[in-house]
Scaffold this active site. Structure first.
Site, PDB file in Angstrom:
ATOM      1  N   GLU A   1       0.816  -1.059  -0.120  1.00 20.19           N
ATOM      2  CA  GLU A   1      -0.094  -0.136  -0.254  1.00 20.19           C
ATOM      3  C   GLU A   1       0.934   1.356  -0.089  1.00 20.19           C
ATOM      4  O   GLU A   1       1.984   1.239   0.256  1.00 20.19           O
ATOM      5  CB  GLU A   1      -0.862  -0.006   1.160  1.00 20.19           C
ATOM      6  N   SER A   2       0.316   2.240  -0.347  1.00 24.16           N
ATOM      7  CA  SER A   2       1.102   3.555  -0.623  1.00 24.16           C
ATOM      8  C   SER A   2       1.312   4.219   0.723  1.00 24.16           C
ATOM      9  O   SER A   2       2.030   5.459   0.997  1.00 24.16           O
ATOM     10  CB  SER A   2       0.233   4.467  -1.650  1.00 24.16           C
ATOM     11  N   CYS A   3       1.121   3.691   1.878  1.00 22.83           N
ATOM     12  CA  CYS A   3       1.358   4.127   3.088  1.00 22.83           C
ATOM     13  C   CYS A   3       3.016   3.813   3.422  1.00 22.83           C
ATOM     14  O   CYS A   3       3.390   2.783   3.513  1.00 22.83           O
ATOM     15  CB  CYS A   3       0.654   3.760   4.434  1.00 22.83           C
ATOM     16  N   GLU A   4       3.749   4.852   3.554  1.00 21.08           N
ATOM     17  CA  GLU A   4       5.130   4.655   3.462  1.00 21.08           C
ATOM     18  C   GLU A   4       5.588   4.200   4.807  1.00 21.08           C
ATOM     19  O   GLU A   4       6.454   3.221   4.935  1.00 21.08           O
ATOM     20  CB  GLU A   4       5.905   6.226   3.549  1.00 21.08           C
ATOM     21  N   ARG A  25       3.895   1.959   6.494  1.00 16.53           N
ATOM     22  CA  ARG A  25       3.625   0.692   6.677  1.00 16.53           C
ATOM     23  C   ARG A  25       4.655  -0.257   5.940  1.00 16.53           C
ATOM     24  O   ARG A  25       5.044  -1.267   6.374  1.00 16.53           O
ATOM     25  CB  ARG A  25       2.128   0.294   5.793  1.00 16.53           C
TER      26      ARG A  25
END
EC number: 2.3.2.27
Length: 545
Positions: A335-338, A340
């Site tokens: 996912e694009s959450c850095e 994570r």
């Protein structure tokens, strides 16, 4: 009970006609429907179940996993449960008004018929639905995840559990609570929701709303964080994430993603090696993870980070087991959450070190193995602390909470596997006081619990089996002797003391406790013996500040 026979005919004066002409109508329609079967459909089995259901006046009809492309128009009128999941259905017929539970997951439904007025459970995940009909007031649970729904109808007041993950919702429904005592848990993860209605605050504080991986605006995040941080806040717990919800399904070949971490003079050989792994499970998501990792704060700012990743990739290429474990760990981190991705990198480094310990890297260096074990213990305690912290927050991204404790305490607790920077610490809800308390708790529990924990640690057992085979065999013999001679009586005594003799669940729990206590006693004795010998030889110490 009347006999079941798919192929029997109904003569003019048949027993069925003398009981009820309705049977004949049903059977005739079902037999006609069966004859229209497409190749691969098990309509004969479906008709057998339909007739049995009707004759026995059963309230459940299960037609799942029969590869059906359609259902007959006239279903038994008395059923309260219908399961038609895992077929090829594109639509459903008119549903019996008595129906309370409908299971039609993993089909190809593009729409639903009018829902029965007494329906309590609707399970239609993994279809192609674009909208929903009006929902009955009786509805308690609904799963519509993995569809193409863009908006929701009004939600019934009775609805307790709603799963709407992975749709195309652009907004949340209005929430009206009043004095309704229902405790709700609603999942709207991975949609296209950009703002949160103020009506969400009408829900009780026992309720939970999950909105991770949505493109929430910074304004919406700030407003919610401000509202939920108020001492007077009594609304629901809201789970969010700093991901913008835009999942990039494109990925380049695994070998290309790997070679990008290596200097140019090594890329040809590396590419050739990794081409062989292109079709391994989770290879595509691992490729995407590597590309996301290159865009984290640590990759941009930490000296030697690229070399560290390259060295790790070389180890993966040499071990199929380690590669399989690592691909699995990285599978959910694209996912694009850095942050994570950063937390997953921490977990991958833990996986590497534990694998190396289990494979013998530290067989002759007990001090290094103790240091590694100590770090794994500290991380485990921090996870417990983070889990407790999450429960206290009303507006929470769990990833940020877990990463915050690891990152902000990496230096003080000597956490070699933790990244030293994170992007969104400010939204974690973790305060300076939380960090001080966490550090003190880790050190206190380490002082009191570490040796017991280490004596049960899997990599330490692997080392003992290889390097202390005789002592290990003796310990195992002692364990099984104790279990054979003392285990039954100890379990019985524990059940009697608690007044639970004869309770099967209590017996299982008591048995597990006695087993753990037995292993703790035997392995702690063995650990003390081996460590005393090894640490005295090299001057190392068990206790470490």
């Amino acid at each position: 009970m009347l006999p079941i026979n798919n192929n029997f005919s109904l003569p003019q004066n048949s027993f069925y006609n003398t009981i009820s002409g309705t049977y004949a109508d049903y059977f005739s329609a079902w037999d006609k429907w069966e004859k229209q079967a497409l190749p691969g459909e098990e309509r004969d089995e479906a008709v057998s179940r339909l007739k049995e259901c009707l004759i026995n006046n059963s309230d459940e009809l299960r037609l799942d996993r029969l590869n059906l492309s359609s259902l007959p128009d006239n279903l038994p009128a008395q059923i309260t449960l219908l399961n038609v999941s895992y077929n090829q259905l594109t639509n459903l017929p008119e549903l019996p008004v008595t129906l309370k539970k409908l299971y039609s997951a993993s089909n190809k439904l593009s729409e639903l018929p009018v829902l029965p007025p007494a329906l309590e459970s609707l399970q239609v995940q993994h279809n192609e639905l674009e909208n929903l009909p009006a929902l009955p007031d009786s509805l308690l649970t609904m799963n519509i995840s993995y569809n193409e729904i863009v908006s929701l109808p009004s939600l019934p007041q009775a609805l307790k559990n709603l799963r709407a993950t992975r749709n195309f919702l652009t907004e949340l429904p209005a929430f009206s609570e009043g004095n309704n005592p229902v405790v709700r848990e609603y999942f709207f993860d991975r949609n296209q929701i950009s703002h949160i209605p103020e009506s969400i605050l009408n829900l009780r504080n026992e309720c939970s709303i999950h909105i991770s991986d949505n493109p929430l605006s910074s304004h919406a995040l700030q407003a919610l964080q401000r509202l939920t941080s108020s001492p007077d806040y009594h609304g629901p717990r809201i789970y969010f994430s700093m991901s913008d919800g835009q999942q990039n399904t494109l990925h380049r070949p695994l070998a290309d993603a790997v070679t990008a971490w290596f200097p140019e003079n090594k890329q040809s050989d590396v590419s050739q090696t990794w081409h062989a792994f292109e079709h391994e499970e989770h290879a595509n998501t691992f490729s995407a993870f590597l590309d996301r990792l290159s865009d984290t704060v640590s990759a941009r700012n930490t000296s030697g980070f690229r070399e560290q990743v390259a060295a790790w990739l070389e180890k993966l290429s040499a071990s199929a087991e380690l590669r399989q474990q690592s691909f699995a760990v990285a599978a959910d981190a694209t996912e694009s959450c850095e942050d994570r991705v950063a937390l997953t990198w921490n977990n991958l480094r833990k996986t590497l070190l534990v694998h190396q310990a289990s494979e013998g890297l530290f067989d002759n260096d007990t001090g290094a193995l103790l240091s590694l074990g100590r770090e794994m213990f500290r991380l485990e305690i921090l996870e417990d602390i983070a889990r407790d912290k999450v429960r206290t927050l009303h507006f929470v991204d769990e990833i940020e909470v877990y990463l915050a404790f690891q990152t902000m305490l990496a230096e003080k607790l000597q956490l070699s596997t933790a990244v030293k920077e994170m992007r969104f610490y400010g939204v974690s809800g973790v305060t300076a006081n939380d960090l001080r308390t966490a550090e003190a708790m880790v050190r206190s529990r380490e002082e009191n619990e570490f040796t017991d924990w280490f004596s049960l640690w899997g990599p330490w057992h692997a080392v003992l089996k290889r390097t202390e085979a005789d002592r290990w065999a003796l310990a195992e013999e002692q364990k099984y002797e104790m279990l054979e001679n003392e285990y039954p009586q100890r379990v019985a005594d524990r059940l009697k003391a608690s007044g639970l003799s004869g309770d099967a669940d209590a017996e299982r729990e008591a048995g597990a406790q006695v087993m753990r206590e037995t292993e703790q006693q035997i392995y702690r004795q063995l650990t003390d013996e081996v460590l005393a010998l090894r640490l005295s030889e090299n001057g190392s110490q068990l206790h470490h500040s």
